[in-house]
Design a protein around this motif. Structure first.
Motif, short mmCIF file in Angstrom:
data_model
loop_
_atom_site.label_atom_id
_atom_site.label_comp_id
_atom_site.label_asym_id
_atom_site.label_seq_id
_atom_site.Cartn_x
_atom_site.Cartn_y
_atom_site.Cartn_z
N GLN A 290 0.83 -1.20 0.00
CA GLN A 290 0.00 0.00 0.00
C GLN A 290 0.87 1.25 0.00
O GLN A 290 0.59 2.22 -0.72
N GLY A 294 1.13 3.67 -3.18
CA GLY A 294 0.81 5.08 -2.98
C GLY A 294 1.89 5.99 -3.53
O GLY A 294 1.60 7.01 -4.17
N LYS A 305 -5.74 9.45 -5.01
CA LYS A 305 -5.60 8.00 -4.89
C LYS A 305 -4.37 7.64 -4.07
O LYS A 305 -4.39 6.69 -3.27
N ALA A 306 -3.28 8.39 -4.28
CA ALA A 306 -2.05 8.11 -3.54
C ALA A 306 -2.27 8.24 -2.05
O ALA A 306 -1.84 7.40 -1.26
N TYR A 309 -4.09 5.20 -0.38
CA TYR A 309 -3.22 4.06 -0.08
C TYR A 309 -2.21 4.40 1.02
O TYR A 309 -1.90 3.54 1.86
N LEU A 310 -1.73 5.63 1.03
CA LEU A 310 -0.79 6.02 2.08
C LEU A 310 -1.49 6.05 3.45
O LEU A 310 -0.89 5.68 4.47
N LYS A 325 2.35 11.02 3.48
CA LYS A 325 0.94 11.44 3.43
C LYS A 325 0.78 12.84 4.00
O LYS A 325 0.01 13.67 3.45
#
Length: 354
Positions: A290, A294, A305-306, A309-310, A325
């Motif tokens: 993940q 990311g 979207k990144a 996942y982050l 993040k």
């Protein structure tokens, strides 16, 4: 902390990539491994007369001889119970309907399924009973005494959790000798984890379970081949077994397949396939995947979207993901930030065989 990728060796492009140990890596074998479905043999014909291959007789002497050769009701009880030792409840029920001889021979194994069910209830506190590991063990042992390899594996697991590894290994050996892939896999891993490891014997049992299609065994065998542990190092073979395990739903193998494609070790380098398998591992809940997926999305300009996942990786304990993040998150609009948190809150990992 367990490594899912071998440490760097001479000539290798990999750095060591740690993965948080999934609870019960050695202690949590697949309790419901894939098993070969029971299939009835096809009926045969002789001299225009159809003969049932189960429990039937013909008045013709030549037909009778043929029927006797194919009459599985004549199997000795001990042979039949060994064949059916790895069966689960549905296959046992089906086999018991073949004829009276099979029904009688398989009665102990059907009883074992009841003890197996109660053992799981006591172990996990289900079905209105409280968790009681000793009662679970007693139930599993009763099932094992009736010949069920499923019960042997579960009893071996409980012994392992109690620290009685010798007793656990003994039960894994019994299940493995009867052809149970989960027993073979656990036995192989036990040899790797023992105080006096026996990697060559471990590889032998892991290979047998891998050929039978056991995804976790395929992953462990791939690690041994990648590291040259108990067997000569062979990156193409390692990649082959990683891929088989990944296709069988084993999430750690998905991550390693992505690395194989990314670095071209054992597989032809392909960034497209590397990205595909990294995303698949991420969607199945692999925290490091993940994080890395990311980063990949961020590099492609897919900020929202990144961050999803982050955020997932951060919640799973990847501290490096939190730092990245926190840099990207303020760059999003308020609406996008709310959307990101909603997606992360509603995320459910896809099922895997772990």
């Amino acid at each position: 902390m367990e490594r899912t990728w071998p440490p760097p060796s001479n000539g290798s492009h990999f750095t060591s990539l740690p993965l948080l140990k999934t609870q019960g890596d050695i202690d949590q074998p697949d309790l419901f491994p894939k098993r070969t479905s029971f299939k009835f043999p096809a009926k045969s014909t002789h001299s225009s007369t159809r003969h049932s291959i189960f429990c039937s007789r013909s008045s013709s002497s030549s037909s009778s001889a043929l029927a006797n050769r194919n009459d599985f009701s004549m199997l000795p009880y001990d042979i039949l119970t060994k064949i059916a030792a790895t069966f689960g409840h549905p296959n046992l029920q089906a086999a018991s309907l073949v004829c009276r001889s099979w029904r009688d021979a398989l009665r102990p194994l059907r009883e074992a399924m009841l003890f197996l069910r109660w053992g799981k209830r006591f172990k996990h506190g289900r079905g209105g009973v409280r968790t009681n590991l000793q009662k679970a063990l007693d139930s599993f042992l009763k099932g094992a005494a009736r010949g069920s390899t499923l019960a042997m594996v579960d009893a071996g697991l409980v012994y392992w959790e109690m620290g009685k590894k010798a007793e656990g290994i003994a039960l894994y050996q019994r299940a493995a000798a009867l052809g149970d892939p989960a027993g073979q896999c656990n036995l192989g891993i036990s040899y790797l984890k023992a105080e006096s490891p026996n990697p060559k014997e471990a590889v032998r049992w892991l290979y047998q379970a891998s050929v039978a299609g056991h995804a976790r065994a395929q992953y462990q065998l791939a690690l041994c081949l990648h590291q040259g542990h108990g067997v000569e190092q062979n990156l193409p073979d390692a990649a082959k077994w990683y891929l088989k395990a990944a296709e069988g739903g084993y999430v750690r193998a998905m991550y390693n397949v992505s690395l194989c494609y990314s670095f071209g070790e054992g597989l032809v380098q392909s960034h497209r396939l590397a990205r595909k398998w990294m995303k698949r591992a991420a969607d199945h809940g692999h925290s490091k995947a993940q994080f890395e997926h990311g980063l990949s999305l961020f590099s492609e300009g897919e900020k929202m979207k990144a961050v999803v996942y982050l955020e997932l990786a951060t919640r799973a304990g990847e501290t490096a993901a939190a730092h990245v993040k926190n840099v990207i998150f303020p760059q999003l609009s308020a609406t996008s930030r709310d959307r990101v948190m909603l997606l992360a809150d509603n995320f459910r990992a896809l099922p895997s065989s772990r």
